[in-house]
Motif scaffolding. Structure first.
Motif, mmCIF file in Angstrom:
data_model
loop_
_atom_site.group_PDB
_atom_site.id
_atom_site.type_symbol
_atom_site.label_atom_id
_atom_site.label_comp_id
_atom_site.label_asym_id
_atom_site.label_seq_id
_atom_site.Cartn_x
_atom_site.Cartn_y
_atom_site.Cartn_z
ATOM 1 N N TYR A 1 0.845 -1.199 0.000
ATOM 2 C CA TYR A 1 0.000 0.000 0.000
ATOM 3 C C TYR A 1 0.878 1.245 0.000
ATOM 4 N N VAL B 1 1.030 4.717 6.747
ATOM 5 C CA VAL B 1 0.262 4.288 7.909
ATOM 6 C C VAL B 1 -0.053 5.484 8.777
ATOM 7 N N ASN C 1 -7.897 -2.742 8.499
ATOM 8 C CA ASN C 1 -7.511 -2.125 9.762
ATOM 9 C C ASN C 1 -8.183 -2.773 10.963
ATOM 10 N N TYR D 1 -3.494 -6.136 3.006
ATOM 11 C CA TYR D 1 -3.999 -5.219 1.983
ATOM 12 C C TYR D 1 -4.215 -5.949 0.664
ATOM 13 N N GLU E 1 -2.207 1.162 11.571
ATOM 14 C CA GLU E 1 -3.283 1.043 10.596
ATOM 15 C C GLU E 1 -2.938 1.827 9.339
ATOM 16 N N LEU E 2 -3.503 1.406 8.204
ATOM 17 C CA LEU E 2 -3.270 2.076 6.940
ATOM 18 C C LEU E 2 -3.997 3.411 6.918
ATOM 19 N N ARG F 1 0.393 -5.672 7.407
ATOM 20 C CA ARG F 1 -0.845 -4.980 7.055
ATOM 21 C C ARG F 1 -0.717 -4.316 5.684
ATOM 22 N N GLU F 2 0.467 -3.755 5.401
ATOM 23 C CA GLU F 2 0.658 -3.072 4.122
ATOM 24 C C GLU F 2 0.741 -4.049 2.960
ATOM 25 N N HIS G 1 8.220 -3.106 4.606
ATOM 26 C CA HIS G 1 6.768 -3.027 4.697
ATOM 27 C C HIS G 1 6.236 -4.160 5.572
#
Length: 1574
Positions: free
Chosen positions: A1375, A1379, A1407, A1432, A1387-1388, A1427-1428, A1424
């Protein structure tokens, strides 16, 4: 179209010279001659001929028409000419108003500026050339011009004109109607030199040009088709005549006629087409010779042309005659003369294409042909051209410098006023240096002939290119910055070389420079030789200074040459004027002022006869003596060589350009005298007067003296006399821009090798209107006087006569005693230290003290009578030593303080850094210095220990001693420093591992000896921390000791008594019946006071109970709890005897006891089950009454012996079996008691652990472990193998379902629905390499089951039978939006769907995944996180809503999918997921956790451990409950068996006779044996 009107126009020429114009509308197919003449008569009104007489008409082809005129023979588009014959035989030759020459009104606004006579004649010649250019092959192309005082006649053999519509002679005279205008487009894009004479541009050249030359012009023309010659008569007066009426239109009609061609005309034009323009009433006279040269220049390529390789000889495309002279045969005109003087070398040719950016179809073409005009025998060819033109009578105002370097032709026609200067690329780009001077000369020898096509627009007079035309601007600025900034925006330019290759400007420029160099080398010949025999110099070693090329191998040196009609000899004094360019000593430059020199040699390149022999004049400037000039060395054995020294090399062109002249001897001598008076003689440093200069320091200064910002010195001339005012005067200062002055500042470290500090060389400058000042800046040398010693300033100038002028001054710098500082160093160290290390009680053998100022200049010591050393803590004195012995070095710079030591008990004030100040001072206060120091305590000497910890009551075997601190002091009562190492020797104790500064050296043990030794370090408080590291290992009642060593020296020892303990046995009977159980024998450990030691407890305290007579388990250990050990139950032997039991402590064998008891025969009467077991069993056991049993010994001896024996045996067997069953029942009951107790204990422990873990227990057991268990149910999957085998492969992160948690079960279920089972069970790897290690393939494409995850699955016995997904984090595009800042969960940073969020919007799924601390730290090679990348890629911008309705209402805001907590799923645009599913594998649900879950972190490691412990205890509880069930069943069976045996025993009782007196009698002697057998 058939009914369209037809209009015929007829012009009828009457015999009287009048013409009439008739227009007939739809006259039919024919008309009679009489009807036509009646119409003519009606138009003219008054006529002089009879219509009904013998008249007829003739057409242009002399066809006779007498009756009917067939209109189909005539054209409706043009005017049809008919000639009337009245039969009288007479006919006019000229007819009034025959031609209508009225021009277009808009062209009257565009009339060109005033012509020159030559330009007007060229315009008429243009028309003639264009007319004949279309002749057929084999037809003569002739332009004949006849000029006299009366008239000018231009005759051409072109296609001619007549009266037809398309080729009417009237168009020649009508401005704007010329047929030539339409041919311009045909003149674009042909081959250079573009010989297509479509010059027509504006349509008024013929009329305007002829009227400019004279008052009357008669145009006669004939075509091959016509039999008559048509004439047109022009009059200047009629053209300029204004209309009579104010508002009438401006019309111009002129006379014309028809005639037969003359014999001369037919002779000149055999193909019988021609045009002749005859101009009378001339305004001026044109000289024939000048006209010939002019016309040949204008039309040179049409007259003679030799560029076409197909023609070996020169071609003559057109015959040009002027007054009978063929122009190809004359050698007149600038072009001819120019061509004669050009070099024979190749021309430099460039083809260019110009395209307008706004209109790609608008193009133009040009060819640039550069011709080189060399210098021949010292004379420029261009000068020769100009001389020849002047001789030929041309008025030439140009010279070599302003000669036109560019001429332009358009379609082969010269534009005479386009005499441009050099184009930008023809100017050398070099501005300075020898190359610049070379190219500057050679570039002037080039002329560029530009050939353009019809794409370029000329001026109205066709004498130059239109200056504002974009193509003209682009051509004129080719190679300049203007082209790059302006024209480049309008025009694209392509340049092609002679070979047709496309060239960039840099490539073109290089080729052009190379061509210039080649032309110079091959064709330039400045001079062939001098007036004397030359000296040949082979490969001279000073080519740069001579100003010649490096590749020149031979030069000729002359002493005399003849040039410009004058002889120039060695020794002549020359004045070279300003602007001349020469090779100076330092560089190649142009003189800014005139220079007086002496000619020494003339140097010519190459051998005699060589081309390109450049000539240089070697001159010595007047300021240099003879010895500094040029000279030649001639040795016997070597070739001569030339040395130039201070002389200057000038090109011989300075003679040609009149840039030098000879000076007579008297003037020369006078100049020498004046120069000597003004020559520099001395150097003077100017003091600070009127803002000039700065004062030099005095003879003695202190270090740190700030010098002036700058020092200014001047050169004084020989006639200088000091002024009393001391004011600077320009006349007393030598001004010579070429002389440089050097200032050196030296530090005299030694006479032989002074150190050079500053070396500056400057040229003179101006200040306050005074020139010749040498300014030496010292701003960057402000600390030059920081070092003490002697400095010397030296100024020097190398004069032009090789003499050197010097000026010196010295300066002494002393140390700055005001900033005196001291440096202390111990003699044992080779380098100085910033502080001194001192240890109490240890002598300092030698402390060296040196003093210096702030500039590091050393200062000597003067008074050393008495020295005091003091240790200071701030202002407090900690220790002091007086009257110390000192020694002074021979140079008095070092003071050595010998053999002193410090003692103090206040050193703890400095802990822990021990930083203080050492002050050394003299008693007379001559000096006093302070330096930082570290004062360390003395060596360890005294140890304090808390003895109460080692009292006897506290020392028990196995005891871990708490709070053991050894306080360590030096001999002065100070705590020793941190890190001091001591050897701690213990006897009877041992050390336990502890994370501290402890190293174990040795450990040994024997049966009676326990000794260990460790090296321990003193901590920051002065203690050795032995807390919870000492354990008593010797037995009760023995001794233990601690001994401390420092550097193998014992400094402390202490012996301790270990507590005394005794092992006792209670509840031991003296005797027991055989076969019975020994129960509840208690062993107690008591202290010296007889009290039970309840501290003897735990897994380390057990008893080893052995007995040869009892069935004890070999090696079994019995736990001691709170000082007691109970032997609950052990069965005694069935035979009587002595039983010995030995009990000893497992770890302390000395703590033991031996007990003995007697085993007697079994008494069945005493055997009961009265043990209170009823609460345990559901069915009570019935017992045998003792009154109903008899021992065998009670039987009467009078009974038969065999019966007695038999009864005895029966009784014995029955007794044994009853006893065995009884023992088993008791054993089962004891086992059940133990199991019940353990069950209760486990249940309590489980409840306690659950209370401690709280909600976290459910989070881990019911969530993550539950999901892992469910994955393990997926046998045959890769996820099963990963969860069952653990980390068996590097780079595998885990399973998607286990890499995050969710706070809510609904969210977890819907995310699992969205992803599906395959994605939830995907294996996640960091890199592609890790993924490749999971699986590989055989050569046949099958999976290798012996590799990677398949090998692990085979080991588990569950091969993988289905495909599985692997996700590589490094291959995922992360992503890009970053963040959220300061977010623990990272979280993004996703933008909300709308400013306030749609209704029911819970957030983004990516998230809502919570990551543990460990998983948050998992990153790719690019940094990274999960989550990224992973989440994602799985969820994207998936949105979560409360209900389906909320989700559907928010569809306009979706940028991907969406889910709702009540089961709605949108997979993407237009894709819904319907139905219902309840996935088994979901994300673990962990609620109430902090933002960052750290279950794998240290903070929750205890929770995980407790959870696992709880799991094991629950499994153990299940096992105990199973065993209880088994034991209860066994107990029930044993009770049944016991009751059965009891009943049989009762049967035996009934068969035995009751006693009677002293005898026993059997009741029934007939007892069967099998009935008595139990």
């Amino acid at each position: 179209m058939a009914n369209a009107s037809r209009v015929y126009r007829f012009q009828v020429l009457l015999p009287s010279g009048v013409s009439s114009m008739l227009t007939l509308h739809d006259p039919g197919y024919e008309i009679s001659v009489s009807d036509l003449l009646l119409k003519v008569k009606g138009e003219l009104g008054n006529t002089h001929w009879d219509v009904n007489g013998k008249v007829y008409l003739t057409d242009l082809l002399d066809g006779i028409i007498t009756d009917k005129i067939k209109l189909s023979n005539f054209d409706t588009k043009s005017v049809n000419i008919l000639k009337l014959h009245d039969g009288k035989g007479g006919s006019a030759s000229i007819y009034e108003n025959m031609w209508d020459l009225t021009p277009q009104t808009d062209l009257l606004q565009e009339l060109p500026a005033e012509y020159s006579t030559e330009s007007a004649l060229a315009d008429l010649t243009d028309n003639a050339l264009q007319a004949l250019w279309s002749n057929d092959p084999g037809e003569r192309k002739l332009i004949k011009i006849t000029v006299d005082k009366e008239k000018i006649v231009i005759f051409d053999t072109g296609r001619g004109m007549d009266g037809s519509y398309g080729n009417s002679i009237s168009k020649w005279g009508t401005m704007g109607s010329s047929n030539h205008r339409v041919f311009r487009q045909k003149g674009i894009g042909r081959k250079a030199p573009y010989l297509v004479p479509f010059f027509g541009m504006f349509g008024y050249g013929g009329t305007i040009a002829s009227m400019h030359l004279g008052r009357i012009a008669i145009v006669s023309s004939k075509t091959k088709e016509s039999k008559k010659v048509f004439t047109l008569h022009l009059s200047r007066e009629a053209l300029v005549k204004k209309p009579s009426a104010k508002n009438s239109e401006h019309t111009w009609k002129t006379a014309g006629g028809l005639r037969d061609p003359s014999k001369e005309e037919i002779l000149l034009s055999p193909h019988q087409s021609f045009t002749q323009v005859e101009i009378c009433g001339l305004k001026g006279h044109l000289e024939g010779a000048r006209l010939r040269g002019f016309l040949k220049d204008i039309y040179f390529p049409y007259i003679q042309y030799d560029e076409d390789n197909e023609w070996r000889n020169t071609r003559n495309p057109v015959e040009f005659e002027v007054n009978g002279v063929n122009l190809s045969e004359i050698q007149e005109g600038e072009v001819t003369v120019t061509n004669m003087h050009s070099s024979n070398g190749p021309d430099f040719i460039l083809h260019m294409t110009f395209t307008q950016k706004t209109t790609a179809s608008c193009k133009a073409h040009a060819r640039l042909r550069c011709v080189y005009f060399p210098i021949i025998q010292g004379k420029e060819s261009i000068d020769s051209i100009l001389e020849k033109l002047r001789i030929d009578g041309f008025e030439i105002k140009e010279n070599f410098d302003n000669f036109s370097r560019v001429s332009i032709r358009r379609l082969g026609r010269l534009l005479p006023d386009a005499r441009w200067g050099p184009l930008p690329f023809m100017e050398p780009k070099q501005r300075k240096g020898q190359k610049a001077e070379f190219f500057r000369r050679c570039f002037k020898r080039v002329k560029c002939f530009v050939e353009t096509d019809a794409g370029f627009y000329p001026t109205l007079s066709k004498t130059d290119l239109a200056q504002h035309d974009p193509f003209t601007k682009a051509l004129r600025n080719w190679g300049s910055n203007y082209l790059n900034s302006c024209s480049a925006e309008e025009v694209d330019i392509e340049a092609h070389g002679k070979d047709g290759n496309l060239l960039s400007y840099k490539q073109f420029e290089k080729q052009y420079y190379d061509w210039i160099t080649e032309m110079h080398e091959k064709y330039d010949a400045e001079m062939d030789g001098g007036d004397d025999e030359p000296t040949l110099i082979i490969n001279p070693n000073c080519k740069d200074r001579l100003g010649i090329s490096n590749d020149v191998e031979v030069v000729r040196v002359h002493t005399s040459i003849s040039r410009r009609g004058q002889t120039w000899r060695r020794g002549d004094h020359l004045k070279i004027l300003k602007g001349a360019t020469g090779q100076m000593k330092a560089s190649f430059c142009t003189l800014k002022n005139s220079m007086c020199t002496t000619l020494e040699y003339i140097v010519v390149q190459g051998l005699q006869g060589d081309i390109c022999g450049e000539v240089r004049l070697i001159c010595r400037p007047i300021e240099y003596p003879d010895g500094q000039g040029c000279y030649i060395i001639k040795a016997k054995d070597t070739s001569p060589n030339i040395f130039i020294k201070e002389s200057v090399s000038f090109p011989v062109s300075i003679i040609d350009n009149k840039m030098c002249k000879i000076i007579d001897d008297d003037s020369w001598n006078q100049m020498l005298k004046k120069r000597k008076e003004k020559a520099p003689a001395s150097i003077e440093v100017i003091r600070n007067i009127h803002g000039l200069g700065g004062d030099l320091p005095y003879e003695v200064v202190m270090a740190g003296y700030q010098p002036p910002h700058e020092i200014i010195a001047v050169l004084r001339p020989g006639n200088y006399k000091p002024s009393s005012t001391g004011l600077p005067d320009q006349k007393n200062i030598v001004k010579d821009d070429e002389l440089e002055m050097v200032m050196e500042v030296r530090y005299l470290t030694s006479k032989d090798c002074p150190a050079k500090l500053i070396h500056k060389r400057v040229k003179p400058s101006s200040h306050n209107d005074i020139d010749g000042l040498y300014v030496f800046p010292l701003r960057k040398s402000s600390l030059i006087f920081s070092k003490s010693g002697v400095y010397q300033f030296i100024f020097s100038v190398d004069c032009r006569d090789s003499s050197v002028i010097h000026h010196k001054t010295t300066l002494k710098v002393c140390p700055d005693t005001n900033s005196r500082q001291f440096i202390f160093s111990v003699a044992d160290f080779s380098t100085d230290k910033t502080h001194v290390d001192i240890r109490l009680g240890c002598p300092i053998r030698c402390l060296a003290i040196r003093s210096h100022d702030k500039y590091e200049n050393r200062i000597p010591f003067l008074d050393t009578s008495s020295v005091i050393a003091t240790i200071l803590d701030g202002d407090d004195v900690l220790a002091q030593v007086d009257n110390i012995e000192v020694e002074l070095s021979s140079d008095s710079l070092t003071l050595n303080i010998m053999d002193f030591r410090f003692e103090t008990s206040n050193l703890d004030l400095l802990r822990p850094k021990y930083e203080a100040k050492l002050k050394i001072s003299s008693s007379a206060d001559e000096f006093s210095g302070i330096c930082p120091c570290e004062v360390k305590p003395g060596h360890p000497s005294t140890i304090n220990i808390n003895i109460s910890l080692f009292q006897e009551k506290n020392l028990t075997p196995g005891r871990l001693i708490d709070n053991v601190f050894l306080e360590v002091f030096d001999q002065f009562g100070n705590h020793v420093e941190e890190g001091t190492k001591l050897n701690v020797h213990v006897d009877g104790m041992c050390f336990l591992d502890k994370q501290c500064s402890v190293q174990k050296f040795c450990s040994y043990a024997s049966a009676n000896l326990y000794t260990e030794e460790k090296t321990s370090q003193v901590n920051g408080a002065g203690f050795i921390d032995l807390c919870r590291t000492l354990r008593v290992v010797r037995g009760f009642g023995s001794e233990a000791s601690i001994t401390i060593f420092h550097n193998e020296k014992e400094i402390f020892t202490k012996i301790f008594q270990i507590a005394t303990r005794e092992l006792k046995a209670v509840n031991v009977p003296e005797s027991c019946p055989a076969g019975s159980f020994l129960e509840n024998v208690t062993f107690e450990v008591s202290d010296s006071d007889g009290l039970i030691d309840e501290s003897i407890d735990g897994p380390l305290h057990t008893l080893n109970i052995t007995s040869n007579e009892l069935p004890l388990v070999e090696g079994a250990q019995y736990a001691i709890k709170h000082g007691r050990c109970v032997l609950s139950r052990v069965q005694l032997p069935h035979e009587q005897g002595t039983v010995t039991i030995v009990a000893c402590h497992t770890s302390y064998p000395d703590l033991q006891i031996k007990i003995q008891l007697q085993v007697q025969s079994f008494d069945l009467a005493l055997t009961t089950l009265e043990d209170g077991s009823e609460p345990i069993f559901s069915c009570p056991i019935s017992i045998v009454e003792s009154s109903n049993l008899l021992l065998p010994s009670q039987l009467a001896p009078g009974q038969p012996s065999h019966l007695v024996t038999y009864v005895k045996d029966v009784v014995k067997k029955t007794k044994n079996k009853v006893g065995d069953t009884y023992s088993k029942i008791k054993s089962t009951e004891e086992t059940l008691k133990t199991l019940y107790s353990r069950k209760v204990s486990l249940e309590k422990q489980i409840d306690t652990i659950k209370d401690e873990i709280g909600a976290m227990v459910g989070s881990f057991i019911d969530a993550k472990e539950l999901v892992r268990d469910k994955i393990r149910e997926k046998i045959g999957t890769a996820a099963f193998v990963i969860c069952s085998s653990g980390d068996f492969m590097d780079g595998v992160v885990g399973i998607v379902a286990l890499l995050g948690t969710v706070p809510d079960g609904k969210i977890g279920r819907m995310l699992a629905v969205y992803l599906g089972k395959d994605d939830m069970l995907s294996v996640v790897c960091k890199t592609q390499e890790a993924a490749n290690y999971i699986e590989k393939y055989n050569t046949d494409g099958g999976v290798d089951v012996g590799f990677g995850i398949h090998r692990e699955a085979a080991a588990l016995g569950v091969p993988i039978k289905r495909r599985f997904a692997v996700i590589c984090l490094d291959d995922i595009v992360p992503y890009k939006g970053g963040v959220l800042l300061n977010s623990p969960q990272k979280e993004l940073n996703l933008a909300w769907p709308s400013p306030h969020g749609p209704k029911g919007f819970r957030g983004f799924a990516v998230n809502m995944i919570n990551l543990s601390y460990d998983n948050l730290n998992i990153t790719t090679s690019r940094g990274h996180g999960l989550r990224e990348t992973l989440f994602y890629s799985l969820f994207g911008e998936l949105q979560v809503y409360e209900t389906r309705n909320d989700m559907l209402q928010a569809m306009p805001y979706l940028n991907g999918g969406a889910i709702s907590l009540d089961g709605g799923v949108i997979k993407g645009k237009g894709k819904l997921l319907l139905g219902y599913s309840d996935p088994k594998i979901t994300f673990p649900v962990v609620s109430g956790l902090p933002n960052t879950i750290t279950s794998e972190s240290n903070d929750h490691l205890d929770v995980v451990t407790r959870t696992r412990n709880l799991d094991s205890k629950m499994k153990l509880l299940e096992i105990i409950e199973t065993r209880i069930s088994e034991q209860e069943k066994l107990h029930e069976e044993l009770v049944k068996e016991f009751n059965k045996r009891k009943r049989k025993f009762e049967e035996i009782e009934e068969r035995i006779t009751q006693p009677c007196g002293n005898e026993l009698v059997l009741r029934d002697l007939q007892v069967k044996v099998e009935e008595l057998d139990p």
